[in-house]
Design an enzyme around this catalytic site. Structure first.
Site, PDB file in Angstrom:
ATOM      1  N   SER A  13       0.750  -1.217   0.021  1.00  0.00           N
ATOM      2  CA  SER A  13      -0.021   0.047   0.110  1.00  0.00           C
ATOM      3  C   SER A  13       0.916   1.259   0.086  1.00  0.00           C
ATOM      4  O   SER A  13       2.123   1.361   0.183  1.00  0.00           O
ATOM      5  CB  SER A  13      -0.786  -0.125   1.193  1.00  0.00           C
ATOM      6  N   LYS A  14       0.055   2.411  -0.065  1.00  0.00           N
ATOM      7  CA  LYS A  14       1.089   3.728  -0.306  1.00  0.00           C
ATOM      8  C   LYS A  14       1.584   3.873   0.919  1.00  0.00           C
ATOM      9  O   LYS A  14       2.688   4.747   1.247  1.00  0.00           O
ATOM     10  CB  LYS A  14      -0.114   4.904  -0.486  1.00  0.00           C
ATOM     11  N   ARG A  15       1.023   3.476   2.157  1.00  0.00           N
ATOM     12  CA  ARG A  15       1.712   3.509   3.538  1.00  0.00           C
ATOM     13  C   ARG A  15       2.980   2.858   3.765  1.00  0.00           C
ATOM     14  O   ARG A  15       3.781   3.450   4.682  1.00  0.00           O
ATOM     15  CB  ARG A  15       0.634   2.944   4.507  1.00  0.00           C
TER      16      ARG A  15
END
Length: 484
Positions: free
Chosen positions: A255-257
């Site tokens: 994910s972007k995180r």
């Protein structure tokens, strides 16, 4: 003659390019180029709400940086354009084909209000799903026309059967069959007149002659609906290649995180574009000879999509760093210097020979930001603990180090030639005369003038770079510190 392979990459301009999207683009490119086919770039901007200003530029920049150069696209029309969906929409392409399906009974107008659709939502396995009940399918032609004449908002829905099953073939997963009861009557044309992603894809892929469709395996469940559209139009179905999920080291979807989910993130973290391409190619695929380091040209030659894996691919950050280090080692020295220079200058303000320092670090760093901690001692001595002088293998401790350093101070004061070779010869002479082991002398002197247990060079190389004056000044301070 065999049909020419045509693949496409069809990103939505919604921001930075996710690693998964880059892999889709790369595989589509490799499948086409491996067979001497065409690679097409199409911009899918039908989701106007998610459109991000400047995102189209990011797509072009990323394709340029990775070397995935398209043969056709918005800037290279080869006769099946426009290659931007909003422009195709403006020409009425999608509505024309949707109406054709309505004529055939394969699609229908739906005038249901958002409030009515709300009431159709149900929870299945803890997930909220909305299955349309075909309410508007039963309107007569006259009713439909009256609603249209009255300007009532509408969508056009696909008319899917509720009985039986639909089978489609995937190049990796084989035949996949789903119950038609699971095929919702998906919207083809939204109330704003724009096509849905799914419908535009099918129409555009057909009109652009796409032979192989590469996408993430989250689209497997939509594939039967796509096939029903192809069949409804009487079009040939392309070959489907669904790529495995990419996960982080904890096996969650990347994910972007995670901080390294996009191409730009990785470039900003100090990775080379060619490393990223090489690494991403191996997320779910490997050549039969298990080579790891491959240029884009190597990949084109070796890529056989039948070797794509079905199981999820783990994004291994440690391996990416290792691979980048291999690319740096193999880089031309001048090119390395040019790219490393800004990182060196950010740390070193003194007038030192950066070319010599560049040569020392080239085989020792994995990414550009590693440079700072590796060379900061050239600029100034860090704070360090005298404990560092202790080394079991070298048989050194604080006492033996002080003795050696005091011996060396007058020798180094008398030394006029501060080139690496001359200094090394001087130290060797002292070692031989005293009958010491190399490390017994070289370990303490390096610490005394670098303040570090780990340096990218030996003591004499360091002295050559910082010069006589700075060498003696550091040596005296270190002796003082040991005497305390």
């Amino acid at each position: 003659m065999a049909q020419k392979i045509r693949t496409r990459y069809a990103p939505s301009p919604t921001g930075r390019m996710h690693v998964g999207n880059l892999r889709t683009a790369l595989y589509a490119y490799l499948i086409a180029k491996h067979e001497g086919g065409d690679f097409i770039l199409r911009i899918e901007d039908t989701d106007q709400e998610r459109y991000v200003e400047g995102a189209v530029d990011i797509i072009y920049r990323t394709m340029q940086a990775t070397g995935l150069i398209h043969d056709e696209g918005p800037d290279k029309d080869k006769g099946v354009g426009p290659y931007v969906q909003s422009e195709r929409q403006a020409q009425g392409i999608y509505l024309k084909y949707a109406k054709e399906l309505v004529e055939k009974g394969e699609a229908y107008y739906c005038f249901c209000t958002p409030e009515r659709l709300e009431t159709l939502k149900q929870v299945i396995d803890g997930k909220e799903v909305s299955i349309y009940d075909k309410h508007c399918l039963h309107l007569s032609k006259e009713e439909v026309q009256a609603n249209l004449d009255a300007g009532m908002p509408y969508v056009i829905r696909q008319n899917n059967p509720t009985e039986g099953s639909t089978t489609f073939h995937d190049e990796l997963y084989g035949d996949i069959t789903v119950d038609n009861s699971e095929l919702d009557d998906m919207v083809l044309i939204k109330s704003d007149g724009y096509p849905t992603y799914n419908f535009a894809n099918v129409v555009d892929d057909h009109l652009m002659g796409i032979t192989h469709v590469v996408r993430g395996n989250e689209y497997i469940s939509s594939s039967p609906k796509y096939n029903r559209l192809y069949d409804a139009f009487g079009w040939e179905v392309p070959k489907y290649i669904h790529c495995p999920l990419i996960t982080d080291e904890e096996h969650h979807k990347l994910s972007k995180r995670s901080g390294h989910s996009s191409f730009e993130d990785l470039i900003e973290q100090g990775f080379l574009p060619e490393t990223v391409v090489n690494f991403v190619a191996l997320l779910g695929w490997s050549p039969d000879d298990n080579t790891e380091i491959m240029s884009l040209q190597d990949l084109v030659e070796k890529f056989d999509y039948k070797r794509i894996n079905k199981s999820p691919a783990v994004f291994d950050y440690t391996k990416l760093r290792w691979m980048n280090g291999e690319y740096l080692k193999a880089m031309d020295d001048d090119k390395f210097y040019e790219l490393a220079e800004p990182y060196m200058k950010a740390v070193i303000k003194k007038d030192l020979d950066l070319h010599k320092i560049s040569a020392m670090i080239k085989t020792r760093i994995e990414i550009w930001p590693d440079i700072a901690d590796m060379i900061d001692f050239f600029e100034e001595m860090p704070e360090f603990d005298n404990e560092v002088y202790k080394h079991k293998k070298m048989k050194t401790d604080e006492e033996s180090s002080l003795m050696v350093l005091k011996d060396l101070l007058p020798i180094l004061e008398n030394q006029t030639d501060y080139s690496n070779d001359a200094l090394y010869a001087t130290l060797q002479e002292y070692i031989k005369e005293k009958e010491y082991k190399n490390g017994f002398v070289l370990w303490p002197i390096r610490i005394a003038i670098s303040g570090k247990a780990m340096t990218p060079c030996g003591a004499t190389e360091l002295m050559e770079v910082i010069g006589k004056e700075e060498t003696l000044s550091r040596l005296k301070k270190s002796i003082e510190k040991l005497e305390k």
